[in-house]
Structure formats: structure tokens, C-alpha cells
Motif scaffolding. Sequence first.
Motif, short mmCIF file in Angstrom:
data_model
loop_
_atom_site.label_atom_id
_atom_site.label_comp_id
_atom_site.label_asym_id
_atom_site.label_seq_id
_atom_site.Cartn_x
_atom_site.Cartn_y
_atom_site.Cartn_z
N ARG A 13 0.82 -1.23 -0.03
CA ARG A 13 -0.12 0.03 0.10
C ARG A 13 0.77 1.31 0.05
O ARG A 13 1.86 1.27 0.59
N PRO A 14 0.65 2.17 -0.76
CA PRO A 14 1.08 3.53 -0.72
C PRO A 14 0.81 4.16 0.78
O PRO A 14 -0.07 3.89 1.32
N ALA A 15 1.54 5.08 0.98
CA ALA A 15 1.32 5.98 2.31
C ALA A 15 0.10 6.83 2.36
O ALA A 15 -0.37 6.70 3.08
N VAL A 16 -0.07 7.34 1.24
CA VAL A 16 -1.30 8.19 0.88
C VAL A 16 -1.99 8.10 -0.34
O VAL A 16 -1.10 7.96 -1.54
N SER A 17 -3.01 8.25 -0.40
CA SER A 17 -3.91 8.29 -1.69
C SER A 17 -4.74 9.72 -1.85
O SER A 17 -5.32 10.11 -0.90
N VAL A 18 -4.54 10.13 -3.20
CA VAL A 18 -5.45 11.32 -3.25
C VAL A 18 -6.48 11.00 -4.13
O VAL A 18 -6.02 10.53 -5.24
N VAL A 19 -7.69 11.17 -3.92
CA VAL A 19 -9.09 10.72 -4.55
C VAL A 19 -9.74 11.96 -4.74
O VAL A 19 -10.00 12.79 -4.10
N ALA A 20 -9.93 12.15 -6.17
CA ALA A 20 -10.84 13.12 -6.81
C ALA A 20 -11.71 12.91 -7.78
O ALA A 20 -11.35 12.26 -8.85
N THR A 46 5.57 6.89 -0.49
CA THR A 46 4.98 6.20 -1.69
C THR A 46 3.67 6.91 -1.57
O THR A 46 2.79 7.22 -0.62
N SER A 47 2.96 7.28 -2.81
CA SER A 47 1.82 7.92 -2.92
C SER A 47 1.04 7.60 -4.30
O SER A 47 1.78 7.14 -5.11
N GLU A 48 -0.10 8.09 -4.40
CA GLU A 48 -0.97 7.60 -5.66
C GLU A 48 -2.06 8.72 -5.48
O GLU A 48 -2.58 9.27 -4.78
N ASP A 71 3.00 9.95 -15.44
CA ASP A 71 3.19 9.76 -13.89
C ASP A 71 2.76 8.46 -13.42
O ASP A 71 1.38 8.19 -13.54
N SER A 72 3.56 7.73 -12.97
CA SER A 72 3.05 6.17 -12.42
C SER A 72 2.22 6.18 -11.25
O SER A 72 1.68 5.19 -10.66
N ARG A 73 2.27 7.47 -10.44
CA ARG A 73 1.50 7.66 -9.54
C ARG A 73 -0.15 7.93 -9.62
O ARG A 73 -0.90 7.92 -8.84
N ILE A 74 -0.48 8.03 -10.83
CA ILE A 74 -1.68 8.49 -11.17
C ILE A 74 -2.41 7.01 -11.71
O ILE A 74 -1.93 6.54 -12.56
N VAL A 75 -3.76 7.06 -11.20
CA VAL A 75 -4.66 6.20 -11.53
C VAL A 75 -5.67 6.68 -12.23
O VAL A 75 -6.55 7.41 -11.51
N ALA A 76 -6.23 6.65 -13.27
CA ALA A 76 -7.26 7.17 -13.99
C ALA A 76 -8.39 6.12 -14.20
O ALA A 76 -8.21 5.22 -14.62
N VAL A 77 -9.73 6.58 -13.71
CA VAL A 77 -10.77 5.65 -13.50
C VAL A 77 -12.02 6.23 -14.09
O VAL A 77 -12.09 7.49 -14.28
#
Length: 325
Positions: A13-20, A46-48, A71-77
Motif C-alpha cells: 500500500r502507498p502511504a497516501v492516496s489522493v482521490v478526486a 509512496t503515494s498515488e 506519472d506512475s502515481r496516477i490511476v485514472a478511472v
Amino acid sequence: MGYCSPAMSSAPRPAVSVVAPCYNEQDALPEFLRRVGAVLDGIGGTSEMVLVDDGSRDRTWDVLAEAAGRDSRIVAVRLMRNHGHQLALTAGLSVCRGERILIIDADLQDPPELLPDMMALVDQGADVVYGQRRQREGESLFKRATAAAFYRLIARLTDVQIPPDAGDFRLVTRRVLDLLLAMPERHRFIRGMVAWIGGRQVPLIYDRHARVAGESKYPIAKMVRFAADAITSFSVVPLMASMTIGWIMAALGFGFFIYSIVGWWGGHTLPGWTSLMAAVGLLGGMQFLMLGIIGAYLGRLYDQSKGRPLFMIRDIVGGRNGGAE
């Protein structure tokens, strides 16, 4: 309700996730990505970023997919269709994997630069750190007044202490998020649901800025529906009001009955049509109002009983494991 690919589930798990959640935010996204990326670079670890396209009609998905490729931290849904802000946010929360999760909107009215301060409060033992607005720039007097009235009204109608002047902008721990995702409500009022969970919830006072680009996605009609969802999710007072109003109307009816008897006994002729039609109109209006309130609660039960998924995901692109799903 959580969604996780096999690759995601096996990764640390990353330490922090930013969800928008994002809806028609093509103009705001470049600045949002720049500022959030800078904040994550500053805190290290680590983050995402999990960004959800809620059926946008502009180039929001193209912008997100391109950013995920860089950017490998970005997850696009991408969702199958527009589900609304609260369900799009729920979709992002079900995908994110962080130990701490920052909930924020892509319009940058809430500054992501407050994340380090929020992290420090969680380090001190907070389960939830919510942003509480001191000022609201770029909003009309009508919107500020109705928002203030809404928070005061829901505080009176519910037993849950929902913080006033606080939106969805907050940092929550993984434990709180797991409890939130276990709640099956379709008509979601996330800030109220988080407040219901309890734990140590700490405010962080800040000034809300104007949108960096684009226009508000909450016209009056959506604001009214959102307020109705909030009230019916956390209060049965509107239902109980029918009993109170019934007693009041019964007392008034009994009073008119006594008045009529006394007038008849005294030989007075009482005018009938005006008072009769007024009474019938008042009673009929109150009955239809109460039926409407009952219908709102029954409609929620009907929607919930169908058991359909809260949201439907079309694509997931990016992340440290790469690829599309």
C-alpha cells in the motif's frame, strides 16, 4: 463494494492516496495535477492519485489517461456513465489503496497544500481531519446563505454531529475508509457517513478559494436533491412531523367544532363556504405534503432493495503496476 485488480491487491500500500472525482474538468486538471504532484513530492514516501472521470462530456478522460501515462502515481478511472459526485467519489475510494486518503475536488477550491498539516494531525492520533471553511471566495451570497442554512438545519434534524461549513475535503485513515466502504447506502452523503463512524475527528480551518477554471457542477436543482439525500439519510424527523402536524390539525378542527356549536347555540349564522374551503385546502395540502415525504423515504427503500451496483467502471489506466483494465 471495494474494487481492486489482482496486481493492485498484491502490491504494498502507498502511504497516501489522493482521490478526486472529475466531471468536465479538462481546464482545471493540468493545474490540479501540478499542485497535487508538488505536494506529494514534498511529503515524500509512496503515494498515488486516483482520479475518477464521472462520465464527462469534454476531454477530461483524455487528460487523465495522458497524465497516467506520464506519472506512475496516477490511476485514472472512467465510469460507464455519469453517476453523480458522491458515487464517483465512492468509486475512487474503492479503488485507492493508501493507508491515508485525502478526499478533494479537482476544481482546487480546497487547497491540496494543506495535506502536510492534515498528515501531522493524523500523526497525533486523529482518525479524520476535515477542512472547515472560514471564508468561501468566488461564491454568490445566495449559495453561501443556503449552505449556511443547510448545515444549521441538518444539525437540528439529526443526532449525528455533522460539522458545519465542512464539505468532503478531508484526510481519513484506512480504518475509517474501510468502515465507510462497508456501508451499502445508494443515496450517499459521505461527509455525514464519515461523521457517523465517529473516532477522533479534528477540524482544520482554512479559506476556500474560487474555482481555478470552469463552472460549478452544483446548480440549484442538484443542491436541493443533495440536501434531500442528506436529510433523508440521517433523520426521520420529517416522518415524525406528520404526527405532530396531525395533532395540531386535530386540535384546530376540534376548536372550530366547539366554536360552531357555541355559535349555533347562540343563534348566530356562521359563514360557511370561505372557512370550509380554507380548511379543506389546508388539510389537503398538508396531506399531500406528508405523502410526498413518505414517498421520498419509500423511494429510497425501493432503490436500495434492487441491489444494483453503486457504480460501473469502464476503464482503469495507470498506477505503479501499469496497464489498462
